[in-house]
Design a protein around this motif. Structure first.
Motif, mmCIF file in Angstrom:
data_model
loop_
_atom_site.group_PDB
_atom_site.id
_atom_site.type_symbol
_atom_site.label_atom_id
_atom_site.label_comp_id
_atom_site.label_asym_id
_atom_site.label_seq_id
_atom_site.Cartn_x
_atom_site.Cartn_y
_atom_site.Cartn_z
ATOM 1 N N GLU A 82 4.897 -52.177 17.757
ATOM 2 C CA GLU A 82 5.039 -52.633 16.385
ATOM 3 C C GLU A 82 5.934 -53.865 16.270
ATOM 4 O O GLU A 82 5.792 -54.677 15.374
ATOM 5 C CB GLU A 82 5.625 -51.515 15.520
ATOM 6 C CG GLU A 82 4.666 -50.371 15.296
ATOM 7 C CD GLU A 82 4.720 -49.322 16.390
ATOM 8 O OE1 GLU A 82 5.400 -49.559 17.400
ATOM 9 O OE2 GLU A 82 4.091 -48.276 16.221
ATOM 10 N N TYR A 83 6.895 -53.989 17.194
ATOM 11 C CA TYR A 83 7.830 -55.102 17.109
ATOM 12 C C TYR A 83 7.187 -56.438 17.409
ATOM 13 O O TYR A 83 7.779 -57.482 17.176
ATOM 14 C CB TYR A 83 9.015 -54.878 18.064
ATOM 15 C CG TYR A 83 8.614 -54.341 19.414
ATOM 16 C CD1 TYR A 83 8.183 -55.172 20.425
ATOM 17 C CD2 TYR A 83 8.679 -52.974 19.666
ATOM 18 C CE1 TYR A 83 7.810 -54.675 21.655
ATOM 19 C CE2 TYR A 83 8.318 -52.468 20.896
ATOM 20 C CZ TYR A 83 7.892 -53.314 21.888
ATOM 21 O OH TYR A 83 7.524 -52.812 23.114
ATOM 22 N N GLN A 86 4.696 -58.758 13.943
ATOM 23 C CA GLN A 86 5.101 -59.859 13.075
ATOM 24 C C GLN A 86 4.747 -61.197 13.694
ATOM 25 O O GLN A 86 4.305 -62.122 13.017
ATOM 26 C CB GLN A 86 6.602 -59.789 12.810
ATOM 27 C CG GLN A 86 7.066 -60.836 11.796
ATOM 28 C CD GLN A 86 8.524 -60.678 11.466
ATOM 29 O OE1 GLN A 86 9.251 -59.956 12.123
ATOM 30 N NE2 GLN A 86 8.957 -61.361 10.417
ATOM 31 N N ARG A 139 16.271 -57.684 18.388
ATOM 32 C CA ARG A 139 15.907 -57.995 17.010
ATOM 33 C C ARG A 139 16.694 -57.126 16.045
ATOM 34 O O ARG A 139 17.182 -56.057 16.379
ATOM 35 C CB ARG A 139 14.417 -57.738 16.794
ATOM 36 C CG ARG A 139 13.510 -58.788 17.390
ATOM 37 C CD ARG A 139 12.091 -58.557 16.928
ATOM 38 N NE ARG A 139 12.021 -58.507 15.478
ATOM 39 C CZ ARG A 139 11.025 -57.948 14.818
ATOM 40 N NH1 ARG A 139 10.028 -57.398 15.464
ATOM 41 N NH2 ARG A 139 11.029 -57.937 13.507
ATOM 42 N N TYR A 141 16.584 -54.752 12.966
ATOM 43 C CA TYR A 141 15.634 -53.907 12.257
ATOM 44 C C TYR A 141 16.291 -53.334 11.010
ATOM 45 O O TYR A 141 17.523 -53.310 10.881
ATOM 46 C CB TYR A 141 15.126 -52.787 13.165
ATOM 47 C CG TYR A 141 14.286 -53.310 14.302
ATOM 48 C CD1 TYR A 141 12.934 -53.585 14.107
ATOM 49 C CD2 TYR A 141 14.844 -53.554 15.550
ATOM 50 C CE1 TYR A 141 12.156 -54.081 15.135
ATOM 51 C CE2 TYR A 141 14.073 -54.057 16.582
ATOM 52 C CZ TYR A 141 12.730 -54.317 16.371
ATOM 53 O OH TYR A 141 11.974 -54.820 17.382
ATOM 54 N N GLU A 191 5.833 -51.360 10.065
ATOM 55 C CA GLU A 191 5.580 -51.619 11.484
ATOM 56 C C GLU A 191 6.531 -52.663 12.057
ATOM 57 O O GLU A 191 6.929 -52.586 13.210
ATOM 58 C CB GLU A 191 4.133 -52.080 11.683
ATOM 59 C CG GLU A 191 3.117 -50.974 11.439
ATOM 60 C CD GLU A 191 1.698 -51.513 11.370
ATOM 61 O OE1 GLU A 191 1.521 -52.729 11.572
ATOM 62 O OE2 GLU A 191 0.780 -50.732 11.113
ATOM 63 N N THR A 192 6.883 -53.659 11.256
ATOM 64 C CA THR A 192 7.756 -54.725 11.744
ATOM 65 C C THR A 192 9.209 -54.501 11.354
ATOM 66 O O THR A 192 10.073 -55.290 11.724
ATOM 67 C CB THR A 192 7.299 -56.086 11.185
ATOM 68 O OG1 THR A 192 7.331 -56.048 9.761
ATOM 69 C CG2 THR A 192 5.897 -56.419 11.668
ATOM 70 N N GLU A 193 9.490 -53.425 10.616
ATOM 71 C CA GLU A 193 10.840 -53.208 10.100
ATOM 72 C C GLU A 193 11.591 -52.091 10.797
ATOM 73 O O GLU A 193 12.821 -52.041 10.743
ATOM 74 C CB GLU A 193 10.773 -52.904 8.597
ATOM 75 C CG GLU A 193 10.193 -54.038 7.769
ATOM 76 C CD GLU A 193 10.044 -53.689 6.306
ATOM 77 O OE1 GLU A 193 9.876 -54.612 5.494
ATOM 78 O OE2 GLU A 193 10.095 -52.485 5.970
#
Length: 251
Positions: A82-83, A86, A139, A141, A191-193
């Motif tokens: 998922e990371y 984005q 990253r 999150y 998904e990106t959070e």
């Protein structure tokens, strides 16, 4: 239109091929590893469109493009990266989250068809995506969410969420105190959070927090059933296509 699939799980590749047949698209070739794919690209005319899994049995699929200059359009498929999603969006590259939904697949194919007449090369910054894959923990999150409770706003810490789930077109957070809160977002946005080392999407309806898993038991059709510390409103089943990646995630 010449279409190929690069996917190390043969059942998943066959299922995707069948879904494409329903859309009138015939898959000409299915490849299952980095090594096999490199050799194939060296010996064959490149396709119009590639359905590309990220993690293959012998390495990341990006290694194919390190060795071969491929100009084909690409639709990524992924089970739990998922990371990286984005980055795909920023580069205008579509992706499909396994198990692949037939409506999502149709939309992705339609997007490709709309882009194709422009004769513009669909560029992917593989270096940027690989950085996200190699260093996902660097990253930032989402650590908290705000929800509306009556006339008030309540702050929920991500660590206190046992699971996120969808129901009746809404997205909810089930917390460790036994409450369920409606969120102003979707599972796709999450998904990106969400931190991938803490949260895993076990099905199209559920994300679970590894720190709140109480038990995991075998279930029918080679699936798994997850029991959380407090949430028990609905059964949480790991879909068969995600069992392998779920086990890897647990480790």
């Amino acid at each position: 239109m010449k279409v190929i699939i690069i996917e190390d799980e043969k059942p998943a590749a066959r299922r995707l091929s069948r879904l494409l047949e329903v859309l009138g698209i015939q898959v000409t070739t299915m490849l299952y590893s980095v090594e096999e794919s490199i050799q194939w690209f060296q010996e064959n005319q490149h396709p119009d469109l590639i359905f590309l899994d990220i993690q293959l049995s012998d390495g990341l699929s990006f290694e194919i493009f390190d060795a071969i200059n491929v100009n084909s359009a690409i639709i990524f498929t992924t089970a739990y990266d998922e990371y990286a999603l984005q980055a795909f969006k920023l580069n205008s590259i579509d992706y499909l989250l396994k198990p692949i939904d037939d409506e999502d697949l149709e939309k992705a194919v339609e997007k490709y068809k709309k882009l194709k007449p422009s004769s513009q090369k669909i560029a992917v910054d593989f270096d940027d995506i690989k950085k996200l894959l190699v260093n996902p923990l660097e990253r930032e999150y989402k650590k908290r969410f705000t929800v509306r409770v009556g006339q008030h706003l309540k702050i929920i810490n991500a660590n206190d969420v046992e699971c996120f789930y969808s129901e009746n077109k809404g997205t909810y957070a089930a917390t460790s105190d036994g409450r369920n809160y409606l969120l102003d977002t979707t599972l796709e946005n999450l998904e990106t959070e969400l931190a991938p080392n803490l949260f895993f999407r076990v099905s199209r309806r559920f994300y679970v927090n590894i720190n709140h898993i109480k038990d995991i038991v075998s279930y029918t059709n080679s699936r798994l059933k997850i029991k959380l510390n407090r949430y028990n409103d609905q059964e949480i089943i790991v879909s068969r296509e995600r069992v392998k990646d779920f086990k890897l995630w647990l480790e």
